[in-house]
Write an enzyme that holds these catalytic residues in place. Sequence first.
Site, PDB file in Angstrom:
ATOM      1  N   HIS A  53     -69.569 -68.247  67.001  1.00  0.00           N
ATOM      2  CA  HIS A  53     -69.022 -66.661  67.439  1.00  0.00           C
ATOM      3  C   HIS A  53     -69.663 -65.556  68.250  1.00  0.00           C
ATOM      4  O   HIS A  53     -71.393 -65.215  68.367  1.00  0.00           O
ATOM      5  CB  HIS A  53     -69.155 -66.152  65.824  1.00  0.00           C
ATOM      6  CG  HIS A  53     -69.080 -64.545  65.300  1.00  0.00           C
ATOM      7  ND1 HIS A  53     -68.180 -64.329  64.664  1.00  0.00           N
ATOM      8  CD2 HIS A  53     -69.108 -63.724  66.316  1.00  0.00           C
ATOM      9  CE1 HIS A  53     -67.724 -63.425  64.274  1.00  0.00           C
ATOM     10  NE2 HIS A  53     -68.731 -62.295  65.500  1.00  0.00           N
ATOM     11  N   HIS A  55     -69.240 -62.666  71.171  1.00  0.00           N
ATOM     12  CA  HIS A  55     -68.625 -61.265  71.964  1.00  0.00           C
ATOM     13  C   HIS A  55     -68.376 -61.469  73.551  1.00  0.00           C
ATOM     14  O   HIS A  55     -69.362 -60.356  74.143  1.00  0.00           O
ATOM     15  CB  HIS A  55     -68.436 -59.838  71.288  1.00  0.00           C
ATOM     16  CG  HIS A  55     -67.816 -60.035  70.026  1.00  0.00           C
ATOM     17  ND1 HIS A  55     -66.745 -59.038  69.915  1.00  0.00           N
ATOM     18  CD2 HIS A  55     -68.606 -60.792  69.294  1.00  0.00           C
ATOM     19  CE1 HIS A  55     -66.770 -59.767  68.153  1.00  0.00           C
ATOM     20  NE2 HIS A  55     -67.654 -60.196  68.168  1.00  0.00           N
ATOM     21  N   GLN A 145     -60.588 -55.473  68.046  1.00  0.00           N
ATOM     22  CA  GLN A 145     -61.449 -55.354  67.706  1.00  0.00           C
ATOM     23  C   GLN A 145     -61.689 -53.498  66.547  1.00  0.00           C
ATOM     24  O   GLN A 145     -62.401 -53.005  65.300  1.00  0.00           O
ATOM     25  CB  GLN A 145     -62.620 -54.449  68.797  1.00  0.00           C
ATOM     26  CG  GLN A 145     -63.770 -53.415  68.137  1.00  0.00           C
ATOM     27  CD  GLN A 145     -65.200 -54.252  67.683  1.00  0.00           C
ATOM     28  OE1 GLN A 145     -65.456 -54.910  68.472  1.00  0.00           O
ATOM     29  NE2 GLN A 145     -65.049 -53.838  66.272  1.00  0.00           N
ATOM     30  N   HIS A 203     -63.225 -61.840  61.308  1.00  0.00           N
ATOM     31  CA  HIS A 203     -64.345 -60.284  60.682  1.00  0.00           C
ATOM     32  C   HIS A 203     -64.056 -60.258  59.336  1.00  0.00           C
ATOM     33  O   HIS A 203     -62.635 -59.569  59.711  1.00  0.00           O
ATOM     34  CB  HIS A 203     -64.423 -59.600  61.854  1.00  0.00           C
ATOM     35  CG  HIS A 203     -65.237 -59.326  63.448  1.00  0.00           C
ATOM     36  ND1 HIS A 203     -64.552 -61.161  64.191  1.00  0.00           N
ATOM     37  CD2 HIS A 203     -66.830 -59.420  63.601  1.00  0.00           C
ATOM     38  CE1 HIS A 203     -64.547 -60.825  65.434  1.00  0.00           C
ATOM     39  NE2 HIS A 203     -67.094 -60.065  64.745  1.00  0.00           N
ATOM     40  N   GLU A 206     -67.542 -57.305  57.233  1.00  0.00           N
ATOM     41  CA  GLU A 206     -68.356 -56.644  57.126  1.00  0.00           C
ATOM     42  C   GLU A 206     -68.556 -55.664  57.206  1.00  0.00           C
ATOM     43  O   GLU A 206     -68.912 -54.708  57.295  1.00  0.00           O
ATOM     44  CB  GLU A 206     -68.865 -57.627  58.980  1.00  0.00           C
ATOM     45  CG  GLU A 206     -69.931 -57.358  59.776  1.00  0.00           C
ATOM     46  CD  GLU A 206     -69.535 -56.975  61.537  1.00  0.00           C
ATOM     47  OE1 GLU A 206     -68.784 -57.151  61.788  1.00  0.00           O
ATOM     48  OE2 GLU A 206     -70.691 -57.552  61.969  1.00  0.00           O
ATOM     49  N   ASP A 302     -73.561 -64.041  68.091  1.00  0.00           N
ATOM     50  CA  ASP A 302     -72.437 -62.447  68.041  1.00  0.00           C
ATOM     51  C   ASP A 302     -72.886 -61.695  68.912  1.00  0.00           C
ATOM     52  O   ASP A 302     -71.568 -61.376  69.762  1.00  0.00           O
ATOM     53  CB  ASP A 302     -73.382 -61.694  66.848  1.00  0.00           C
ATOM     54  CG  ASP A 302     -72.042 -60.741  66.474  1.00  0.00           C
ATOM     55  OD1 ASP A 302     -71.055 -60.850  67.136  1.00  0.00           O
ATOM     56  OD2 ASP A 302     -71.911 -60.068  65.008  1.00  0.00           O
TER      57      ASP A 302
HETATM   58 FE   FE2 Z   1     -68.732 -60.181  65.338  1.00  0.00          FE
END
Ligand code: FE2
Length: 397
Positions: A53, A55, A145, A203, A206, A302
């Site tokens: 994981h 980005h 996102q 996701h 979170e 992440d």
């Molecule tokens: Fe993430």
Amino acid sequence: MLFRDALLDGQRVDLRVVGATIGAVAPAGALQPLPGEDVSLGGMLTPPSAEPHVHLDAVLLGERVPNVSGTLREGIANWASLRPTLTHEDVLERARTVVGWYEKHGTLRIRTHVDTGSRVAVEALLALRAELTGRVELQVVAFPQEGILRAPGRRQAWEDAVALGCDAVGAIPHFERTTEEGWQSVKMAFDLAERHGARVDLHCDETDDPGSRNLEVVCAQTLDRGFGGRVVAGHCTAMHSYPNPYAAKVVELVAAAGVQVVANPLDNVVLQGRYDSYPRRRGITRVDALWAAGASVGIGHDSVMDPWYRLGTANLLDAAYMLVHVAQLTGEVEMARVFRTLHHENHLPFGAAPTIAAGQPATLLWYSASDPIEALRTRACPRVYRDGVQVGVQVGA
Ligand code: FE2
């Protein structure tokens, strides 16, 4: 090349590499050096690590627009302002740099999310996936996102990204407008994955809101559609704040469904708990409870110097080190399990972890540390071998 008296899966072994292949693995003391052979003594041998994981579209952007408050909200705002300025070369160049850092630390499989709000970023990371063939296995997750139901056009961009060839379908159900729309987005993600034969990587929850209950829907969808082993739920930080009886139910469901939960302790320990006064909660999912139930847990980095998290080195040992602290997994067996996760459970999004055995490719890591706890303590780079050749140190992190 001969590794003598190295720790491998809890046993002390000798391991000989012949060309690109592991020639022999034997109990320590069984293999004698050949004339002129390169010998390493002691330490530990493991498969390469895997990153489940990150980005890569956002890496190294943290210095371009500083996150003054260090909060999630400002991170989202900064990313939204940067996204229209991205170019193909910019995304490629930053992602390439960080992949080099991962490689230096022994990570040869990387699953990256890409914001489907930027077609430029999607195309750049898919191009990078092709470029890295034979060097690093890259998977790309189509990650909306800003949700898929909050505004017109977002669903289409997300579907287009999957059609371009992303490996997995993402979603962000806790960020949709309503609880019902969050659940709907989960089902839409499974629908889309079914249509394209893709995996699912969401996701999920979170947030510190104990009322955020998307993970149970992810598990139910996984069970009903026979998706076990192909679904990752990232973050799941709300689980930290669930009432214990409800957490127990969900944890059991995760294990039964075969959903892997990926914890991202570096980001979540600083991004969560921001609406708390004191005491402040830790934004970490319940790793010990998931383990106890037999569920699979991965550990992600992440962010690497992005709008949400200005730090980061692409060394998964840093994420593991943070996890043992904030999740209080400092028992001897727990620390060893956290270390092992990087080289085993973290591979599950890609299939099985590579095995270290005679006849297999000599793609492995050698840590000078004498045991997993020492490796976590020092977080030193291992030597990285791909097909019997040591990967050179490329770009300093
Ligand atoms: Fe993430």
